[in-house]
Design an enzyme around this catalytic site. Sequence first.
Site, PDB file in Angstrom:
ATOM      1  N   HIS A   1       0.855  -1.182   0.000  1.00  0.00           N
ATOM      2  CA  HIS A   1       0.000   0.000   0.000  1.00  0.00           C
ATOM      3  C   HIS A   1       0.885   1.224   0.000  1.00  0.00           C
ATOM      4  O   HIS A   1       1.942   1.220   0.635  1.00  0.00           O
ATOM      5  CB  HIS A   1      -0.904   0.011   1.242  1.00  0.00           C
ATOM      6  CG  HIS A   1      -2.067   0.935   1.093  1.00  0.00           C
ATOM      7  ND1 HIS A   1      -1.965   2.280   1.322  1.00  0.00           N
ATOM      8  CD2 HIS A   1      -3.343   0.696   0.714  1.00  0.00           C
ATOM      9  CE1 HIS A   1      -3.140   2.834   1.091  1.00  0.00           C
ATOM     10  NE2 HIS A   1      -3.995   1.907   0.719  1.00  0.00           N
TER      11      HIS A   1
ATOM     12  N   ASP B   1      -8.014  -5.013   0.015  1.00  0.00           N
ATOM     13  CA  ASP B   1      -8.518  -5.758  -1.140  1.00  0.00           C
ATOM     14  C   ASP B   1      -8.228  -7.245  -1.060  1.00  0.00           C
ATOM     15  O   ASP B   1      -8.870  -8.043  -1.731  1.00  0.00           O
ATOM     16  CB  ASP B   1      -7.905  -5.203  -2.434  1.00  0.00           C
ATOM     17  CG  ASP B   1      -8.490  -3.855  -2.769  1.00  0.00           C
ATOM     18  OD1 ASP B   1      -9.667  -3.642  -2.446  1.00  0.00           O
ATOM     19  OD2 ASP B   1      -7.772  -3.028  -3.344  1.00  0.00           O
TER      20      ASP B   1
HETATM   21  N1  ACO Z   1       4.148  -7.745  -4.866  1.00  0.00           N
HETATM   22  C1  ACO Z   1       5.508  -7.779  -5.007  1.00  0.00           C
HETATM   23  N2  ACO Z   1       6.302  -6.709  -4.817  1.00  0.00           N
HETATM   24  C2  ACO Z   1       5.720  -5.551  -4.497  1.00  0.00           C
HETATM   25  C3  ACO Z   1       4.336  -5.432  -4.332  1.00  0.00           C
HETATM   26  C4  ACO Z   1       3.548  -6.583  -4.527  1.00  0.00           C
HETATM   27  N3  ACO Z   1       2.202  -6.535  -4.391  1.00  0.00           N
HETATM   28  N4  ACO Z   1       4.023  -4.148  -4.017  1.00  0.00           N
HETATM   29  C5  ACO Z   1       5.181  -3.497  -3.978  1.00  0.00           C
HETATM   30  N5  ACO Z   1       6.219  -4.327  -4.263  1.00  0.00           N
HETATM   31  C6  ACO Z   1       7.653  -4.008  -4.249  1.00  0.00           C
HETATM   32  C7  ACO Z   1       8.055  -3.202  -5.474  1.00  0.00           C
HETATM   33  O1  ACO Z   1       8.492  -4.046  -6.525  1.00  0.00           O
HETATM   34  C8  ACO Z   1       9.158  -2.340  -4.906  1.00  0.00           C
HETATM   35  O2  ACO Z   1      10.297  -3.142  -4.763  1.00  0.00           O
HETATM   36  P1  ACO Z   1      11.783  -2.500  -4.964  1.00  0.00           P
HETATM   37  O3  ACO Z   1      11.900  -1.474  -3.888  1.00  0.00           O
HETATM   38  O4  ACO Z   1      12.718  -3.656  -4.820  1.00  0.00           O
HETATM   39  O5  ACO Z   1      11.794  -1.887  -6.337  1.00  0.00           O
HETATM   40  C9  ACO Z   1       8.689  -2.013  -3.500  1.00  0.00           C
HETATM   41  O6  ACO Z   1       7.855  -3.124  -3.135  1.00  0.00           O
HETATM   42  C10 ACO Z   1       7.903  -0.714  -3.391  1.00  0.00           C
HETATM   43  O7  ACO Z   1       6.827  -0.766  -4.341  1.00  0.00           O
HETATM   44  P2  ACO Z   1       6.224   0.498  -5.062  1.00  0.00           P
HETATM   45  O8  ACO Z   1       5.517   0.061  -6.302  1.00  0.00           O
HETATM   46  O9  ACO Z   1       7.303   1.545  -5.221  1.00  0.00           O
HETATM   47  O10 ACO Z   1       5.205   1.023  -3.976  1.00  0.00           O
HETATM   48  P3  ACO Z   1       4.038   2.046  -4.227  1.00  0.00           P
HETATM   49  O11 ACO Z   1       3.756   2.687  -2.927  1.00  0.00           O
HETATM   50  O12 ACO Z   1       4.324   2.931  -5.386  1.00  0.00           O
HETATM   51  O13 ACO Z   1       2.805   1.103  -4.684  1.00  0.00           O
HETATM   52  C11 ACO Z   1       0.952  -0.347  -4.629  1.00  0.00           C
HETATM   53  C12 ACO Z   1       1.787   0.680  -3.856  1.00  0.00           C
HETATM   54  C13 ACO Z   1       0.549   0.220  -6.002  1.00  0.00           C
HETATM   55  C14 ACO Z   1      -0.340  -0.603  -3.841  1.00  0.00           C
HETATM   56  C15 ACO Z   1       1.781  -1.644  -4.791  1.00  0.00           C
HETATM   57  O14 ACO Z   1       2.119  -2.158  -3.524  1.00  0.00           O
HETATM   58  C16 ACO Z   1       1.052  -2.709  -5.613  1.00  0.00           C
HETATM   59  O15 ACO Z   1       1.146  -2.685  -6.847  1.00  0.00           O
HETATM   60  N6  ACO Z   1       0.310  -3.657  -4.945  1.00  0.00           N
HETATM   61  C17 ACO Z   1      -0.477  -4.641  -5.649  1.00  0.00           C
HETATM   62  C18 ACO Z   1      -1.785  -4.019  -6.115  1.00  0.00           C
HETATM   63  C19 ACO Z   1      -2.744  -3.798  -4.973  1.00  0.00           C
HETATM   64  O16 ACO Z   1      -2.974  -4.656  -4.127  1.00  0.00           O
HETATM   65  N7  ACO Z   1      -3.368  -2.593  -4.988  1.00  0.00           N
HETATM   66  C20 ACO Z   1      -4.402  -2.234  -4.002  1.00  0.00           C
HETATM   67  C21 ACO Z   1      -3.909  -1.143  -3.108  1.00  0.00           C
HETATM   68  S1  ACO Z   1      -5.121  -0.818  -1.863  1.00  0.00           S
HETATM   69  C22 ACO Z   1      -6.223   0.158  -2.606  1.00  0.00           C
HETATM   70  O17 ACO Z   1      -6.026   0.857  -3.540  1.00  0.00           O
HETATM   71  C23 ACO Z   1      -7.554   0.142  -2.033  1.00  0.00           C
END
Ligand code: ACO
Length: 431
Positions: free
Chosen positions: A308, A366
């Site tokens: 998140h 979610d």
């Molecule tokens: N699975 C694997 N790796 C992940 C995940 C995941 N679900 N989420 C983040 N990471 C990793 C990224 O690859 C990144 O790794 P790195 O630092 O080695 O490059 C690190 O964690 C940080 O991730 P970001 O994408 O920079 O984090 P950001 O805050 O931009 O994104 C997000 C948050 C979009 C929710 C992300 O965690 C994601 O894509 N999750 C899956 C989709 C999801 O469940 N969305 C619902 C969110 S809740 C809502 O909107 C109600």
Amino acid sequence: MAETAELNLPGGQSISLPIFEGTEHEKAFDIGKLRDATGYVTLDSGYKNTGATKSAITFLDGEEGILRYRGYPIEQLAEKSSFLEVAYLLIYGKLPTETELKDFSGHITKHTLVHEDIRKIFDGFPSATHPMAILSSLTCVLTGFYPDSLNPNQSTEEIDLTIVRLLAKMSTIAAWTYKNSVGHPLNYPRNDLDYCANFLYMMFSFPTEKYEVNPVIVSALNKLLILHADHEQNCSTSTVRLVGSANASLYGSVSAGINALWGPLHGGANQEVIEMLEAIERDGGDTSKFIAKAKDKNDPFRLMGFGHRVYKNFDPRAKIIKVAADEVLKALGLQDSPLLKIAQELEQAALTDQYFIDRKLYPNVDFYSGIIYKALGIPTEMFTVMFALGRLPGWIAQWKEMRENKEPIGRPRQIYVGETERDYVGIGERA
Ligand code: ACO
């Protein structure tokens, strides 16, 4: 004297920026005069460090896993309140008295019918249209039935009526979207049922059978909608505020928010979670293989329902939903469902895996909401519609606050990185 932050810029230039502190001691320095005074703007892709507004609606602390609506902890609201009471709280800033709640709920019940022409519009959508596309289109189309809503100078009473209409009609439109997608007759709302029971009735009843509303399901739905009701300046809410800042109508602004919510990185994730669990099941159920894929930087796969932008601790909503999911599955005799087993395994594996620990990736709201929706018999494509139904009071409250604060039109700056000036080249002379 108010605190300031000093910003020193190249060339010996410096500026004092006033510091603003919120009621929960969040601090910001105000850059409102930065460009005029120095020629500089800030650059913050994804707005990770930018407070776009001052808001008195929702407080969340992602590090501590705290979420409060108008000061009330989400845990207390989920346990003791109802969705419409929470909607009132978010929109009007206080818990309603008994009379206020009765009036508010009564008004909403009175407005659940939608114009018969809406039924005809359903016939024009291609059969493959996603329910979120229909929901957003029909929400926007309400402007056609209530053109007064386009007037940016509506009185408070007129805005209140628009709010009630939207809250009432969105549940009917959402249920009809599902009924239409499966070719069932559309059910008219029933005024003798409360908001959640009526929605379930419109979703699941048939004219040929008597429909019994299951109180376990009503209670779970109530809880889910409360947990989704607001989440401060997330992508869809910021969209609603931004669109509304151009004096767009409430219907148009919320319609735009629905499209933002649809994205799989936002509300669309709940659909993706179940699709992911089903894919793991089809593949033989080996969760470790999918954990490895999620960790592999050369693989675009992400564990949907994990991570998140602001929660770097357990999502407080996920904690509540997890308990609710257990209760619902037990009450419906689905506690041995293979999808639930996969979800539990995935959760355990991710919570103990160093990759997820290092990045503070916890299950988000979610991850569990999809499991409950599936158990309730709500089809996967409708999951994000359910989220939209829950988020509606938050969008309305944020739109209303933005207008009441008389916020200026939202218009970010950019740092241009394209070509500098060059002369037009005739088509025959181009390389
Ligand atoms: N699975 C694997 N790796 C992940 C995940 C995941 N679900 N989420 C983040 N990471 C990793 C990224 O690859 C990144 O790794 P790195 O630092 O080695 O490059 C690190 O964690 C940080 O991730 P970001 O994408 O920079 O984090 P950001 O805050 O931009 O994104 C997000 C948050 C979009 C929710 C992300 O965690 C994601 O894509 N999750 C899956 C989709 C999801 O469940 N969305 C619902 C969110 S809740 C809502 O909107 C109600």
